[in-house]
Scaffold this motif. Structure first.
Motif, PDB file in Angstrom:
ATOM      1  N   GLU A  42       0.729  -1.262   0.089  1.00 52.96           N
ATOM      2  CA  GLU A  42      -0.220  -0.123   0.090  1.00 52.96           C
ATOM      3  C   GLU A  42       0.885   1.274  -0.021  1.00 52.96           C
ATOM      4  OE1 GLU A  42      -3.833  -0.907   2.406  1.00 52.96           O
ATOM      5  OE2 GLU A  42      -2.261  -1.389   3.579  1.00 52.96           O
ATOM      6  N   SER A  74      -3.780   5.428   2.450  1.00 53.27           N
ATOM      7  CA  SER A  74      -4.528   4.849   3.799  1.00 53.27           C
ATOM      8  C   SER A  74      -6.083   4.742   3.350  1.00 53.27           C
ATOM      9  CB  SER A  74      -4.669   5.808   4.888  1.00 53.27           C
ATOM     10  OG  SER A  74      -5.458   5.564   5.994  1.00 53.27           O
ATOM     11  N   HIS A  75      -6.831   3.442   3.569  1.00 50.01           N
ATOM     12  CA  HIS A  75      -7.914   3.315   3.361  1.00 50.01           C
ATOM     13  C   HIS A  75      -8.674   2.070   4.177  1.00 50.01           C
ATOM     14  CE1 HIS A  75     -11.176   1.782   0.669  1.00 50.01           C
ATOM     15  NE2 HIS A  75     -11.354   2.851   0.037  1.00 50.01           N
ATOM     16  N   ASN A  76      -9.880   2.249   4.212  1.00 52.58           N
ATOM     17  CA  ASN A  76     -10.638   1.299   5.198  1.00 52.58           C
ATOM     18  C   ASN A  76     -10.486  -0.349   4.539  1.00 52.58           C
ATOM     19  OD1 ASN A  76     -12.646   1.605   3.146  1.00 52.58           O
ATOM     20  ND2 ASN A  76     -14.206   2.282   4.501  1.00 52.58           N
ATOM     21  N   LYS A  77     -10.350  -0.492   3.254  1.00 47.29           N
ATOM     22  CA  LYS A  77     -10.046  -1.593   2.994  1.00 47.29           C
ATOM     23  C   LYS A  77      -8.368  -1.802   2.422  1.00 47.29           C
ATOM     24  CE  LYS A  77     -14.556  -1.192   0.484  1.00 47.29           C
ATOM     25  NZ  LYS A  77     -15.296  -1.076  -0.573  1.00 47.29           N
ATOM     26  N   SER A  79      -5.625  -2.085  -0.112  1.00 51.14           N
ATOM     27  CA  SER A  79      -5.482  -1.249  -1.429  1.00 51.14           C
ATOM     28  C   SER A  79      -4.131  -1.406  -1.829  1.00 51.14           C
ATOM     29  CB  SER A  79      -5.975   0.216  -1.486  1.00 51.14           C
ATOM     30  OG  SER A  79      -7.332   0.269  -0.759  1.00 51.14           O
ATOM     31  N   THR A  98      -9.574   1.024  -6.029  1.00 47.09           N
ATOM     32  CA  THR A  98      -9.583   2.344  -5.741  1.00 47.09           C
ATOM     33  C   THR A  98      -8.618   3.166  -6.184  1.00 47.09           C
ATOM     34  OG1 THR A  98     -10.298   1.519  -3.312  1.00 47.09           O
ATOM     35  CG2 THR A  98      -9.383   3.928  -3.568  1.00 47.09           C
ATOM     36  N   GLN A 117      -7.812   9.534  -1.070  1.00 50.35           N
ATOM     37  CA  GLN A 117      -8.556   8.818  -1.877  1.00 50.35           C
ATOM     38  C   GLN A 117      -9.571   9.706  -2.792  1.00 50.35           C
ATOM     39  OE1 GLN A 117     -11.275   6.272   0.459  1.00 50.35           O
ATOM     40  NE2 GLN A 117     -12.560   5.934  -1.350  1.00 50.35           N
ATOM     41  N   GLU A 120     -13.606   5.260  -6.423  1.00 49.02           N
ATOM     42  CA  GLU A 120     -13.546   3.754  -6.491  1.00 49.02           C
ATOM     43  C   GLU A 120     -14.256   3.248  -7.761  1.00 49.02           C
ATOM     44  OE1 GLU A 120     -14.660   1.675  -3.042  1.00 49.02           O
ATOM     45  OE2 GLU A 120     -13.699   3.102  -1.688  1.00 49.02           O
TER      46      GLU A 120
END
Length: 236
Positions: A42, A74-77, A79, A98, A117, A120
């Motif tokens: 990431e 940084s992402h909640n999934k 990536s 994304t 971000q 998507e």
């Protein structure tokens, strides 16, 4: 020849740690703002400015504007970054689902760099995107066929947005896209695909002001038994 890589000459693994790609898989390479960059996991790691083979700080007593940059998307999934395209003074980063934008102001430094971000969209990350005019074009899969997304700065919101330029031909591009190339002097994008190994697809577009007045797809098929190995535009 083999690159002459810089070594840690000051500090230790705490004050001057290894770049994030060390010991990990490098997914892609990019040149951006006079820095060599590696995508790994990431993270995107950018070399010292003007010194493409040095990823270590040259002093640990202060932070220099030319120091290497190593930041995470940084992402909640999860990536995993697959490719990157310099675009409008920023760096557009692509994971499988994304899109991120790395910015750094007028001068890219460790203290000014940031990743946000943006959107998507599904991406076929096996093939790098290409820039044509004021847009980025990247591939995606549509079952047994492929599509192409146009990615651009929206004139209304001044943020990144995209739309499917192959929506009117959903079953035209057979297989997955294997290569994309664009002309720097002509509004044309050419692609090859796994379903047409002896030919290529051509997308031609034309804008009049903000209005798109042409969005045309065609294909060229060569002799049976021939195989297109690669495509690129040179000079024209």
């Amino acid at each position: 020849k083999e690159g002459s890589w810089g070594e840690r000459t000051v500090g230790d693994t705490t004050s001057n740690n290894d770049p994030s790609f060390v010991g990990n898989t490098i997914n892609n390479i990019v040149l951006f703002r006079d820095r060599l960059g590696f995508l790994s996991g990431e993270n995107v790691s950018l070399s010292e400015a003007g010194e493409y083979f040095n990823f270590f700080r040259t002093t640990v007593t202060q932070t220099l504007g030319t120091d290497p940059v190593d930041v995470r998307a940084s992402h909640n999934k999860v990536s995993i970054l697959r490719s990157a395209v310099p675009f409008s003074r920023n760096l557009i980063l692509f994971s499988d689902r994304t899109q991120f934008q790395l910015t750094g102001g007028d001068v890219l430094t460790p203290s000014t760099v940031s990743i946000s971000q943006e959107t998507e969209f599904e991406v076929d990350s096996t093939t790098d995107a290409t820039v044509s005019g004021s847009s980025i074009y990247f591939p995606f899969l549509r079952g047994d066929f492929a599509g192409v997304m146009e990615y651009f700065v929206s004139p209304d919101t001044e943020t990144m947005d995209g739309h499917d330029i192959s929506a009117h031909i959903p079953s035209y591009i057979s297989g997955s896209i294997t290569k994309m190339a664009s002309s720097s002097s002509d509004p044309t994008v050419v692609i090859t695909s796994s379903g047409l190994t002896n030919g290529l697809y051509v997308y031609r577009y034309l804008y009049r002001g903000r209005d798109r007045v042409q969005s045309a797809w065609s294909k060229y098929t060569f002799d049976t038994g021939s195989t297109v190995k690669n495509i690129d535009f040179i000079e024209k």
